[in-house]
Design a protein around this motif. Structure first.
Motif, PDB file in Angstrom:
ATOM      1  N   ARG A 162      58.909  59.754  46.069  1.00 29.77           N
ATOM      2  CA  ARG A 162      58.173  59.697  47.710  1.00 29.77           C
ATOM      3  C   ARG A 162      57.396  58.546  47.576  1.00 29.77           C
ATOM      4  NH1 ARG A 162      55.312  63.127  50.580  1.00 29.77           N
ATOM      5  NH2 ARG A 162      56.100  64.930  49.318  1.00 29.77           N
ATOM      6  N   ARG A 163      57.359  57.826  46.605  1.00 30.75           N
ATOM      7  CA  ARG A 163      56.878  55.922  46.156  1.00 30.75           C
ATOM      8  C   ARG A 163      57.775  55.115  46.483  1.00 30.75           C
ATOM      9  NH1 ARG A 163      57.054  51.826  42.405  1.00 30.75           N
ATOM     10  NH2 ARG A 163      54.976  50.588  43.275  1.00 30.75           N
ATOM     11  N   HIS A 218      55.411  58.970  53.249  1.00 33.13           N
ATOM     12  CA  HIS A 218      54.150  59.100  53.022  1.00 33.13           C
ATOM     13  C   HIS A 218      54.472  61.014  54.312  1.00 33.13           C
ATOM     14  CE1 HIS A 218      52.495  55.510  52.922  1.00 33.13           C
ATOM     15  NE2 HIS A 218      53.035  54.757  53.012  1.00 33.13           N
ATOM     16  N   TRP A 254      51.586  51.488  50.166  1.00 39.19           N
ATOM     17  CA  TRP A 254      51.883  52.647  49.269  1.00 39.19           C
ATOM     18  C   TRP A 254      50.464  52.473  48.671  1.00 39.19           C
ATOM     19  CZ3 TRP A 254      54.601  55.927  50.262  1.00 39.19           C
ATOM     20  CH2 TRP A 254      54.597  57.278  49.249  1.00 39.19           C
TER      21      TRP A 254
END
Length: 196
Positions: free
Chosen positions: A43-44, A49, A168
């Protein structure tokens, strides 16, 4: 210049480790659970998001064959037949024979095995040799050093930075812009084969 539906006849692309199959509802179903409960590291690294539901993902995968201005593939491990991720040529600019590239593996346990690099090489061969594109570009977050190395192995060249482009966990991160041109790819492929 290329036709706006240049990806209408999207082929299966086969390498030594992976086979790229046009993405559809059937092979995309293997990705749904992983994308609903996306690995936090993935995801990162992808800057994702948004949270996805299984219903939305099933619908999205099922509509891929109808999109002729982009080419989406499931990355399938040749040995076991497992769908390990997906990749795509998107944002086609037919007038300038250009597109953007993106790739995602299902989880971090699948990285470091050469799947991503081989998938990228297969897509670039198709993009330049079959589809007749002139330029493929991508964006990768500055902290994703492994992906930058993988892209460089496939011939991508760093060409710029979008500063403070991703927020982030309360911090701003740069996005690195990379691209490869048709003539660079041909040269890079010849050098790679000569060294093999």
């Amino acid at each position: 210049m290329v036709p706006p539906d240049v990806f209408r006849e999207q082929p299966v692309l086969t390498g030594g480790r992976v086979r790229l199959e046009p993405l559809d509802g059937e092979n995309g179903a293997a990705l749904v659970d992983g994308y609903v409960a996306m690995d936090p590291v993935v995801r990162r690294l992808t800057g994702t998001h948004q949270r996805f539901t299984a219903e939305v993902l099933h619908e999205w995968f099922a509509t891929r064959p109808d999109q002729h201005d982009r080419a989406d593939w499931a990355i399938v491990e040749r040995e076991g037949g497992t769908v390990v991720g997906e990749c795509a040529l998107v944002d086609l600019d037919p007038e300038n024979a250009a597109a953007d590239y993106r790739i995602s593996l299902r989880n971090m346990a699948l990285t470091g095995r050469g799947y991503g690099t081989e998938a990228t090489d297969l897509v670039l061969d198709y993009a330049f040799d079959t589809a007749g594109l002139h330029r493929i570009a991508l964006q990768v977050f500055a902290f994703n050093v492994g992906a930058q190395r993988s892209y460089a192995r496939s011939g991508f060249v760093r060409e710029g930075v979008w500063r403070a482009h991703l927020r982030w966990d309360g911090e701003w991160h740069d996005t690195v812009l990379m691209s490869v041109l048709a003539e660079e790819h041909a040269r890079h492929r010849a050098e790679r084969r000569a060294g093999a």
